[in-house]
Design a protein around this motif. Sequence first.
Motif, mmCIF file in Angstrom:
data_model
loop_
_atom_site.group_PDB
_atom_site.id
_atom_site.type_symbol
_atom_site.label_atom_id
_atom_site.label_comp_id
_atom_site.label_asym_id
_atom_site.label_seq_id
_atom_site.Cartn_x
_atom_site.Cartn_y
_atom_site.Cartn_z
ATOM 1 N N VAL A 24 1.010 -1.620 0.224
ATOM 2 C CA VAL A 24 -0.195 0.379 -0.555
ATOM 3 C C VAL A 24 1.317 0.631 -0.498
ATOM 4 C CG1 VAL A 24 -1.395 1.181 1.409
ATOM 5 C CG2 VAL A 24 -1.776 -1.537 1.059
ATOM 6 N N ARG A 25 0.985 2.085 -0.751
ATOM 7 C CA ARG A 25 1.940 3.676 -0.937
ATOM 8 C C ARG A 25 0.324 4.292 -0.254
ATOM 9 N NH1 ARG A 25 3.952 5.287 -6.844
ATOM 10 N NH2 ARG A 25 1.433 5.170 -7.396
ATOM 11 N N THR A 26 0.821 5.285 -0.018
ATOM 12 C CA THR A 26 0.418 6.140 0.855
ATOM 13 C C THR A 26 1.655 7.253 1.793
ATOM 14 O OG1 THR A 26 -1.418 6.694 2.373
ATOM 15 C CG2 THR A 26 0.348 5.292 3.221
ATOM 16 N N GLN A 27 1.231 8.430 1.848
ATOM 17 C CA GLN A 27 1.915 9.772 3.095
ATOM 18 C C GLN A 27 1.774 9.601 3.908
ATOM 19 O OE1 GLN A 27 0.865 13.882 0.544
ATOM 20 N NE2 GLN A 27 2.765 14.160 2.399
ATOM 21 N N GLN A 28 3.368 9.106 4.616
ATOM 22 C CA GLN A 28 2.995 9.088 5.597
ATOM 23 C C GLN A 28 2.640 9.955 6.711
ATOM 24 O OE1 GLN A 28 7.180 8.372 7.580
ATOM 25 N NE2 GLN A 28 6.585 6.824 8.495
ATOM 26 N N VAL A 29 3.001 11.556 6.392
ATOM 27 C CA VAL A 29 2.553 11.957 7.111
ATOM 28 C C VAL A 29 1.650 12.912 6.101
ATOM 29 C CG1 VAL A 29 3.099 14.635 8.476
ATOM 30 C CG2 VAL A 29 4.022 12.133 8.647
ATOM 31 N N VAL A 30 0.266 13.717 6.358
ATOM 32 C CA VAL A 30 -0.038 14.964 5.558
ATOM 33 C C VAL A 30 -0.599 16.147 6.353
ATOM 34 C CG1 VAL A 30 -2.019 15.779 4.345
ATOM 35 C CG2 VAL A 30 -0.946 13.571 4.387
ATOM 36 N N THR A 31 -0.018 16.864 6.362
ATOM 37 C CA THR A 31 -0.003 18.606 6.588
ATOM 38 C C THR A 31 -0.381 19.643 5.824
ATOM 39 O OG1 THR A 31 2.350 18.534 7.197
ATOM 40 C CG2 THR A 31 1.454 20.959 7.990
ATOM 41 N N ALA A 32 -1.175 20.238 7.262
ATOM 42 C CA ALA A 32 -2.213 21.273 6.628
ATOM 43 C C ALA A 32 -2.749 22.257 7.504
ATOM 44 C CB ALA A 32 -3.765 20.205 6.038
#
Length: 300
Positions: A24-32
């Motif tokens: 599974v490919r996903t972004q480990q940390v998403v910042t907003a």
Amino acid sequence: MAPALHNYLFIQLIVLPEGLSQLVRTQQVVTATLGEDAVLNCELMKAKDVRQVTWQKVTAEANENVATYSKQGPDVNLPFQRNVEFEDEGLQNCSIIIRGVSRGDESCYKCLFNTFPDGPISGTTCLQINELYGPSLLITQTNNSHTTLSCSATGRPVPTVTWEDTEILENSTMANVTHLNGTVTVTITSTLAAFSLPDKDTRVGCMVSLFSGGVTKNVSMVIPARTHASFPGVPEVTDGDRISVKPTGIGAVMGSLCFIAVCCGTVVLWCKLRNTTRSQIPAGNEQEQQLSTVNPQRDD
């Protein structure tokens, strides 16, 4: 970053099997930044027979279902319908968008690809919320010889506050104040001597940034030229001020005494005129006039 979020990421880095992380490919940390939209992606790297994709919010008690996608279509659970939508709908590549993120949205989110016959395959991405308030710029004149400039901003994580123009500024100091809600106020203060002010108006800017989220804001103000600067205790005199003259001190007292004297003279003159007029009326006429007034008679 919140302590619970930091601990979760630390555990994931230690125990997450390498093979599973490649499925599974996903972004480990998403910042907003607070109030903005955040997109969470998950992609299954190998073709599988996926029956359903489920998004869950990781909490201390138990994972909470946020939304699901299947061949029947998307379905967002009621508590999240206010701000959660599907960005990409698919059984191999599925993403959701969180509108106008708030502090309550900060957490880790797990996407589960429910496959047959292998079972669930999951990936995790964590949402980190940044906050930034300000900046605010204040220019004050502390005395007759110095001007003080202060710029402050409040944020989470700790914001970076800098001057955009440092050529004329000196003696800069930095102060941090941590608040109960986790935000930190950073203030930079600089002192400028009056004799070092430029001969023309100068614009000074302050910039704040959150490097983790790439957020940058700035503000600027104009410092008056040395020839136009005015300091407390030294009032400027203009032509209009010279024309308008107000009596003060002895002049005001003499004016008041003259006014009282004129009023007293007027009262004395009026009394003398009244006594003179009454003395010119004959005594008999005066008595007759009084009797006529007291006992009026009518001819039948």
